[in-house]
Design a protein around this motif. Structure first.
Motif, PDB file in Angstrom:
ATOM      1  N   PRO A   1      -2.706   7.421   1.678  1.00  0.00           N
ATOM      2  CA  PRO A   1      -3.861   6.847   0.978  1.00  0.00           C
ATOM      3  C   PRO A   1      -4.278   7.732  -0.197  1.00  0.00           C
ATOM      4  CG  PRO A   1      -4.249   6.950   3.351  1.00  0.00           C
ATOM      5  CD  PRO A   1      -2.966   7.676   3.071  1.00  0.00           C
TER       6      PRO A   1
ATOM      7  N   GLU B   1     -10.139  -0.205  -3.533  1.00  0.00           N
ATOM      8  CA  GLU B   1      -9.252   0.862  -3.056  1.00  0.00           C
ATOM      9  C   GLU B   1      -7.890   0.271  -2.682  1.00  0.00           C
ATOM     10  OE1 GLU B   1      -9.492   4.526   0.076  1.00  0.00           O
ATOM     11  OE2 GLU B   1     -10.267   2.597   0.754  1.00  0.00           O
ATOM     12  N   ALA B   2      -7.900  -0.867  -2.007  1.00  0.00           N
ATOM     13  CA  ALA B   2      -6.648  -1.525  -1.625  1.00  0.00           C
ATOM     14  C   ALA B   2      -5.872  -1.975  -2.859  1.00  0.00           C
ATOM     15  CB  ALA B   2      -6.924  -2.707  -0.710  1.00  0.00           C
ATOM     16  N   ILE B   3      -6.580  -2.477  -3.873  1.00  0.00           N
ATOM     17  CA  ILE B   3      -5.926  -2.889  -5.119  1.00  0.00           C
ATOM     18  C   ILE B   3      -5.289  -1.674  -5.794  1.00  0.00           C
ATOM     19  CG2 ILE B   3      -6.355  -3.753  -7.463  1.00  0.00           C
ATOM     20  CD1 ILE B   3      -8.474  -5.621  -6.183  1.00  0.00           C
TER      21      ILE B   3
ATOM     22  N   ARG C   1     -13.763  -0.686  -0.640  1.00  0.00           N
ATOM     23  CA  ARG C   1     -12.520  -0.859   0.130  1.00  0.00           C
ATOM     24  C   ARG C   1     -11.607  -1.906  -0.499  1.00  0.00           C
ATOM     25  NH1 ARG C   1     -16.225   0.547   3.945  1.00  0.00           N
ATOM     26  NH2 ARG C   1     -16.896  -1.584   4.391  1.00  0.00           N
ATOM     27  N   THR C   2     -12.184  -2.956  -1.087  1.00  0.00           N
ATOM     28  CA  THR C   2     -11.373  -3.977  -1.743  1.00  0.00           C
ATOM     29  C   THR C   2     -10.637  -3.388  -2.943  1.00  0.00           C
ATOM     30  OG1 THR C   2     -12.848  -5.746  -1.033  1.00  0.00           O
ATOM     31  CG2 THR C   2     -11.446  -6.200  -2.942  1.00  0.00           C
TER      32      THR C   2
ATOM     33  N   MET D   1       0.837  -1.168   0.000  1.00  0.00           N
ATOM     34  CA  MET D   1       0.000   0.000   0.000  1.00  0.00           C
ATOM     35  C   MET D   1       0.891   1.243   0.000  1.00  0.00           C
ATOM     36  SD  MET D   1      -3.435  -1.235   1.858  1.00  0.00           S
ATOM     37  CE  MET D   1      -3.816   0.288   2.443  1.00  0.00           C
ATOM     38  N   THR D   2       0.344   2.325  -0.505  1.00  0.00           N
ATOM     39  CA  THR D   2       1.107   3.558  -0.564  1.00  0.00           C
ATOM     40  C   THR D   2       1.235   4.156   0.829  1.00  0.00           C
ATOM     41  OG1 THR D   2      -0.877   4.819  -1.019  1.00  0.00           O
ATOM     42  CG2 THR D   2       0.379   4.090  -2.929  1.00  0.00           C
TER      43      THR D   2
ATOM     44  N   ASP E   1     -17.860  -2.431   1.179  1.00  0.00           N
ATOM     45  CA  ASP E   1     -16.857  -3.499   1.172  1.00  0.00           C
ATOM     46  C   ASP E   1     -16.206  -3.624  -0.203  1.00  0.00           C
ATOM     47  OD1 ASP E   1     -17.218  -4.424   3.891  1.00  0.00           O
ATOM     48  OD2 ASP E   1     -19.159  -5.190   3.221  1.00  0.00           O
TER      49      ASP E   1
ATOM     50  N   GLU F   1      -4.276   1.120  -4.347  1.00  0.00           N
ATOM     51  CA  GLU F   1      -3.121   1.545  -3.560  1.00  0.00           C
ATOM     52  C   GLU F   1      -1.930   0.630  -3.788  1.00  0.00           C
ATOM     53  OE1 GLU F   1      -4.575   1.880   0.437  1.00  0.00           O
ATOM     54  OE2 GLU F   1      -5.634   3.748  -0.002  1.00  0.00           O
ATOM     55  N   ASP F   2      -2.174  -0.676  -3.864  1.00  0.00           N
ATOM     56  CA  ASP F   2      -1.087  -1.614  -4.143  1.00  0.00           C
ATOM     57  C   ASP F   2      -0.512  -1.381  -5.540  1.00  0.00           C
ATOM     58  OD1 ASP F   2      -1.349  -2.749  -1.651  1.00  0.00           O
ATOM     59  OD2 ASP F   2      -2.490  -4.485  -2.359  1.00  0.00           O
TER      60      ASP F   2
END
Length: 101
Positions: free
Chosen positions: A5, A69-71, A66-67, A1-2, A63, A73-74
């Protein structure tokens, strides 16, 4: 993750209710990111106008957001590391946002 955010901005021109699609945009690392979510838990992530990820099985819109969003950021955190890799497949390079040197 960065480290920081991604700052997502909701599209306030769309109606807000529990039965509508919500649209979010962000700019990070020179990329334009977009996430569309549905109340039933589907979501799509687009990077620079190209479909990047789809999530179809979340319990709800939050949900699913957020899933993805995490992708996102990665993806942004890993871009610099991927630039040093030799990727010969043009389709893969395009999906990762890499240019052929």
């Amino acid at each position: 993750m960065t480290d920081k955010p991604i700052d997502w901005t909701p599209d306030l021109t769309l109606p807000t209710s529990k039965s509508t699609v919500q649209h979010f945009t962000a700019n990070a690392g020179g990329d334009r990111l977009e996430i569309d979510t549905t109340p039933w838990g589907e979501a799509d992530l687009t990077v620079n106008g190209q479909s990047f990820a789809h999530f179809a099985a979340a319990p709800g819109a939050g949900d699913a957001f957020r899933t993805l969003e995490a992708i996102a950021e990665d993806f942004e955190a890993g871009k610099d590391a991927r630039r040093d890799q030799a990727i010969e497949d043009d389709e893969v390079r395009e999906r990762l946002g890499l240019r052929r040197s």
